[in-house]
Scaffold this motif. Structure first.
Motif, PDB file in Angstrom:
ATOM      1  N   PHE A   1     -56.228  -2.847  10.760  1.00 42.41           N
ATOM      2  CA  PHE A   1     -57.438  -3.628  10.532  1.00 42.41           C
ATOM      3  C   PHE A   1     -57.297  -4.511   9.284  1.00 42.41           C
ATOM      4  O   PHE A   1     -56.940  -4.033   8.211  1.00 42.41           O
ATOM      5  CB  PHE A   1     -58.642  -2.704  10.386  1.00 42.41           C
ATOM      6  CG  PHE A   1     -59.957  -3.401  10.544  1.00 42.41           C
ATOM      7  CD1 PHE A   1     -60.334  -3.944  11.758  1.00 42.41           C
ATOM      8  CD2 PHE A   1     -60.823  -3.518   9.476  1.00 42.41           C
ATOM      9  CE1 PHE A   1     -61.557  -4.589  11.917  1.00 42.41           C
ATOM     10  CE2 PHE A   1     -62.045  -4.156   9.614  1.00 42.41           C
ATOM     11  CZ  PHE A   1     -62.407  -4.698  10.833  1.00 42.41           C
ATOM     12  N   THR A   2     -57.601  -5.798   9.427  1.00 38.72           N
ATOM     13  CA  THR A   2     -57.319  -6.766   8.366  1.00 38.72           C
ATOM     14  C   THR A   2     -58.512  -7.082   7.473  1.00 38.72           C
ATOM     15  O   THR A   2     -58.354  -7.713   6.421  1.00 38.72           O
ATOM     16  CB  THR A   2     -56.818  -8.085   8.977  1.00 38.72           C
ATOM     17  OG1 THR A   2     -57.805  -8.596   9.871  1.00 38.72           O
ATOM     18  CG2 THR A   2     -55.509  -7.880   9.715  1.00 38.72           C
ATOM     19  N   LYS A   3     -59.695  -6.651   7.898  1.00 38.58           N
ATOM     20  CA  LYS A   3     -60.896  -6.929   7.105  1.00 38.58           C
ATOM     21  C   LYS A   3     -61.235  -5.713   6.243  1.00 38.58           C
ATOM     22  O   LYS A   3     -60.820  -4.594   6.558  1.00 38.58           O
ATOM     23  CB  LYS A   3     -62.057  -7.299   8.033  1.00 38.58           C
ATOM     24  CG  LYS A   3     -61.751  -8.554   8.856  1.00 38.58           C
ATOM     25  CD  LYS A   3     -62.835  -8.883   9.856  1.00 38.58           C
ATOM     26  CE  LYS A   3     -62.443 -10.097  10.699  1.00 38.58           C
ATOM     27  NZ  LYS A   3     -63.488 -10.484  11.683  1.00 38.58           N
ATOM     28  N   PRO A   4     -61.971  -5.906   5.150  1.00 39.68           N
ATOM     29  CA  PRO A   4     -62.241  -4.775   4.262  1.00 39.68           C
ATOM     30  C   PRO A   4     -63.127  -3.716   4.913  1.00 39.68           C
ATOM     31  O   PRO A   4     -64.041  -4.037   5.690  1.00 39.68           O
ATOM     32  CB  PRO A   4     -62.930  -5.410   3.054  1.00 39.68           C
ATOM     33  CG  PRO A   4     -63.390  -6.746   3.506  1.00 39.68           C
ATOM     34  CD  PRO A   4     -62.489  -7.172   4.598  1.00 39.68           C
TER      35      PRO A   4
ATOM     36  N   ASP B   1     -74.633  -2.264  -0.180  1.00 43.90           N
ATOM     37  CA  ASP B   1     -74.707  -3.353  -1.153  1.00 43.90           C
ATOM     38  C   ASP B   1     -73.315  -3.846  -1.524  1.00 43.90           C
ATOM     39  O   ASP B   1     -73.092  -5.060  -1.654  1.00 43.90           O
ATOM     40  CB  ASP B   1     -75.456  -2.885  -2.401  1.00 43.90           C
ATOM     41  CG  ASP B   1     -75.625  -4.009  -3.426  1.00 43.90           C
ATOM     42  OD1 ASP B   1     -76.314  -4.989  -3.100  1.00 43.90           O
ATOM     43  OD2 ASP B   1     -75.045  -3.900  -4.537  1.00 43.90           O
ATOM     44  N   LYS B   2     -72.375  -2.921  -1.706  1.00 42.80           N
ATOM     45  CA  LYS B   2     -70.995  -3.321  -2.013  1.00 42.80           C
ATOM     46  C   LYS B   2     -70.397  -4.113  -0.846  1.00 42.80           C
ATOM     47  O   LYS B   2     -69.674  -5.103  -1.045  1.00 42.80           O
ATOM     48  CB  LYS B   2     -70.138  -2.094  -2.305  1.00 42.80           C
ATOM     49  CG  LYS B   2     -70.468  -1.413  -3.618  1.00 42.80           C
ATOM     50  CD  LYS B   2     -70.150  -2.305  -4.808  1.00 42.80           C
ATOM     51  CE  LYS B   2     -70.424  -1.608  -6.124  1.00 42.80           C
ATOM     52  NZ  LYS B   2     -70.133  -2.469  -7.294  1.00 42.80           N
ATOM     53  N   ALA B   3     -70.695  -3.674   0.382  1.00 43.49           N
ATOM     54  CA  ALA B   3     -70.213  -4.403   1.555  1.00 43.49           C
ATOM     55  C   ALA B   3     -70.806  -5.806   1.602  1.00 43.49           C
ATOM     56  O   ALA B   3     -70.120  -6.778   1.928  1.00 43.49           O
ATOM     57  CB  ALA B   3     -70.573  -3.626   2.825  1.00 43.49           C
ATOM     58  N   LEU B   4     -72.076  -5.924   1.256  1.00 40.22           N
ATOM     59  CA  LEU B   4     -72.735  -7.232   1.232  1.00 40.22           C
ATOM     60  C   LEU B   4     -72.096  -8.136   0.184  1.00 40.22           C
ATOM     61  O   LEU B   4     -71.897  -9.339   0.433  1.00 40.22           O
ATOM     62  CB  LEU B   4     -74.221  -7.056   0.938  1.00 40.22           C
ATOM     63  CG  LEU B   4     -75.075  -8.325   0.952  1.00 40.22           C
ATOM     64  CD1 LEU B   4     -75.016  -9.005   2.309  1.00 40.22           C
ATOM     65  CD2 LEU B   4     -76.522  -7.996   0.591  1.00 40.22           C
ATOM     66  N   GLN B   5     -71.760  -7.575  -0.970  1.00 42.87           N
ATOM     67  CA  GLN B   5     -71.075  -8.364  -1.999  1.00 42.87           C
ATOM     68  C   GLN B   5     -69.766  -8.922  -1.468  1.00 42.87           C
ATOM     69  O   GLN B   5     -69.427 -10.094  -1.706  1.00 42.87           O
ATOM     70  CB  GLN B   5     -70.818  -7.498  -3.228  1.00 42.87           C
ATOM     71  CG  GLN B   5     -72.062  -7.125  -4.026  1.00 42.87           C
ATOM     72  CD  GLN B   5     -71.726  -6.259  -5.229  1.00 42.87           C
ATOM     73  OE1 GLN B   5     -70.754  -6.521  -5.936  1.00 42.87           O
ATOM     74  NE2 GLN B   5     -72.519  -5.231  -5.459  1.00 42.87           N
ATOM     75  N   LEU B   6     -69.019  -8.094  -0.738  1.00 42.52           N
ATOM     76  CA  LEU B   6     -67.758  -8.555  -0.145  1.00 42.52           C
ATOM     77  C   LEU B   6     -68.012  -9.622   0.921  1.00 42.52           C
ATOM     78  O   LEU B   6     -67.289 -10.618   0.996  1.00 42.52           O
ATOM     79  CB  LEU B   6     -67.012  -7.384   0.489  1.00 42.52           C
ATOM     80  CG  LEU B   6     -66.204  -6.477  -0.430  1.00 42.52           C
ATOM     81  CD1 LEU B   6     -65.721  -5.242   0.328  1.00 42.52           C
ATOM     82  CD2 LEU B   6     -65.013  -7.219  -1.021  1.00 42.52           C
TER      83      LEU B   6
ATOM     84  N   GLU C   1     -61.654 -15.686   4.115  1.00 45.81           N
ATOM     85  CA  GLU C   1     -60.200 -15.809   4.178  1.00 45.81           C
ATOM     86  C   GLU C   1     -59.553 -15.319   2.890  1.00 45.81           C
ATOM     87  O   GLU C   1     -58.507 -14.656   2.914  1.00 45.81           O
ATOM     88  CB  GLU C   1     -59.779 -17.253   4.450  1.00 45.81           C
ATOM     89  CG  GLU C   1     -58.274 -17.400   4.646  1.00 45.81           C
ATOM     90  CD  GLU C   1     -57.856 -18.803   5.035  1.00 45.81           C
ATOM     91  OE1 GLU C   1     -56.642 -19.005   5.242  1.00 45.81           O
ATOM     92  OE2 GLU C   1     -58.726 -19.689   5.133  1.00 45.81           O
ATOM     93  N   ALA C   2     -60.178 -15.614   1.763  1.00 51.91           N
ATOM     94  CA  ALA C   2     -59.646 -15.169   0.477  1.00 51.91           C
ATOM     95  C   ALA C   2     -59.627 -13.640   0.398  1.00 51.91           C
ATOM     96  O   ALA C   2     -58.655 -13.037  -0.087  1.00 51.91           O
ATOM     97  CB  ALA C   2     -60.475 -15.746  -0.670  1.00 51.91           C
TER      98      ALA C   2
ATOM     99  N   ALA D   1     -54.381  -8.380   2.603  1.00 53.01           N
ATOM    100  CA  ALA D   1     -53.039  -8.424   3.195  1.00 53.01           C
ATOM    101  C   ALA D   1     -51.957  -8.321   2.118  1.00 53.01           C
ATOM    102  O   ALA D   1     -50.945  -7.644   2.307  1.00 53.01           O
ATOM    103  CB  ALA D   1     -52.863  -9.712   4.002  1.00 53.01           C
ATOM    104  N   LEU D   2     -52.178  -8.985   0.990  1.00 58.23           N
ATOM    105  CA  LEU D   2     -51.210  -8.911  -0.108  1.00 58.23           C
ATOM    106  C   LEU D   2     -51.185  -7.511  -0.726  1.00 58.23           C
ATOM    107  O   LEU D   2     -50.128  -7.009  -1.101  1.00 58.23           O
ATOM    108  CB  LEU D   2     -51.555  -9.949  -1.170  1.00 58.23           C
ATOM    109  CG  LEU D   2     -51.318 -11.407  -0.768  1.00 58.23           C
ATOM    110  CD1 LEU D   2     -51.963 -12.350  -1.772  1.00 58.23           C
ATOM    111  CD2 LEU D   2     -49.826 -11.690  -0.646  1.00 58.23           C
TER     112      LEU D   2
END
Length: 247
Positions: free
Chosen positions: A90-93, A188-193, A199-200, A206-207
């Motif tokens: 999975f590539t998203k946080p 709330d932390k998820a909303l901040q992300l 993309e950033a 990924a890095l």
């Protein structure tokens, strides 16, 4: 439905384990739900972040062992196996909110999450050897990298439990949060992300995880091969019988 799936307008997809009568033990049907949700989220540009949570009193007591054992060989078609590979890919946080029990996959899944918040007094444990089994979810790679070999051996060989304060100290958990505020805090932390350029965030993940992710895929395969062999052993069958009898 044992996994509640909700999505808000900001792009936060929340996966809530909801099987309170079994302490959120994950069934094969739940694994299928989780895998399908992650697959869809990976393709959907409207999804920016995933939250993985149980209730404010229990995250997960691990696999539903009777259900798990009914699924047959640990190949790509096994719901648990499919989930492990999808979680690693999975590539998203992913933001996790943990309360109460986090046993087996309830702990090892956190090694694939990007931010983890936990209520006081959680019980984290990976009792694989106690069941005559071996680590899974690439925990034999990821846990030593996180906490060092000796401490990883303490938790993977002895299967000792540890609490929230210890999890914070070793870096598995970002922060301890009062149980009454836990789910809202993680949201709330998820909303901040989600408010950051997607993309950033994804390229940064990924890095951070790219090299480890590729290694983890191979380690998951190796662990599953050994796990499958041990599962058929007399020692494991005796331990599992004792576990079911005790329950």
């Amino acid at each position: 439905m044992s996994v509640q799936i909700t999505q808000n307008d900001a792009g936060v997809l929340t996966l809530s384990l909801q099987r309170p009568d079994k302490k959120n033990a994950i069934s094969l049907a739940m694994y299928n739900q989780l895998t399908e949700a992650l697959q869809k989220a990976s393709r959907d540009p409207a999804v920016k972040v995933v939250v993985l949570q149980g209730s404010d009193s229990c995250f997960s007591s691990g696999n539903d062992l009777k259900d798990f054992l009914r699924a047959g060989e640990l190949d790509a078609h096994h719901p648990t196996v499919a989930f492990l590979y999808q979680l690693n890919a999975f590539t998203k946080p992913i933001v996790a909110a943990v309360a109460g029990l986090a046993i087996g996959i309830g702990t090892t899944a956190l090694l694939h999450c990007d931010l983890v918040y936990a209520a006081p007094g959680c019980r984290f444990q990976m009792p694989f050897s106690q069941l005559g089994l071996c680590p899974e979810a690439a925990s034999s790679l990821l846990l030593p990298q996180l906490v060092g070999y000796q401490r990883a051996a303490q938790y993977l060989l002895l299967g000792e439990a540890f609490d929230t304060e210890q999890a914070v100290a070793m870096g598995l958990v970002n922060q301890q949060v009062d149980s009454t505020a836990l789910l809202a805090f993680a949201a709330d932390k998820a909303l901040q992300l989600a408010m950051l350029p997607a993309e950033a965030v994804q390229q940064s993940k990924a890095l951070l995880r790219g090299k480890v992710k590729r290694k983890a895929d191979k380690v998951i395969a190796t662990e599953l091969e050994v796990f499958g062999q041990l599962l058929k052993s007399d020692a494991c069958q005796q331990q599992l019988q004792g576990f079911f009898t005790k329950k």
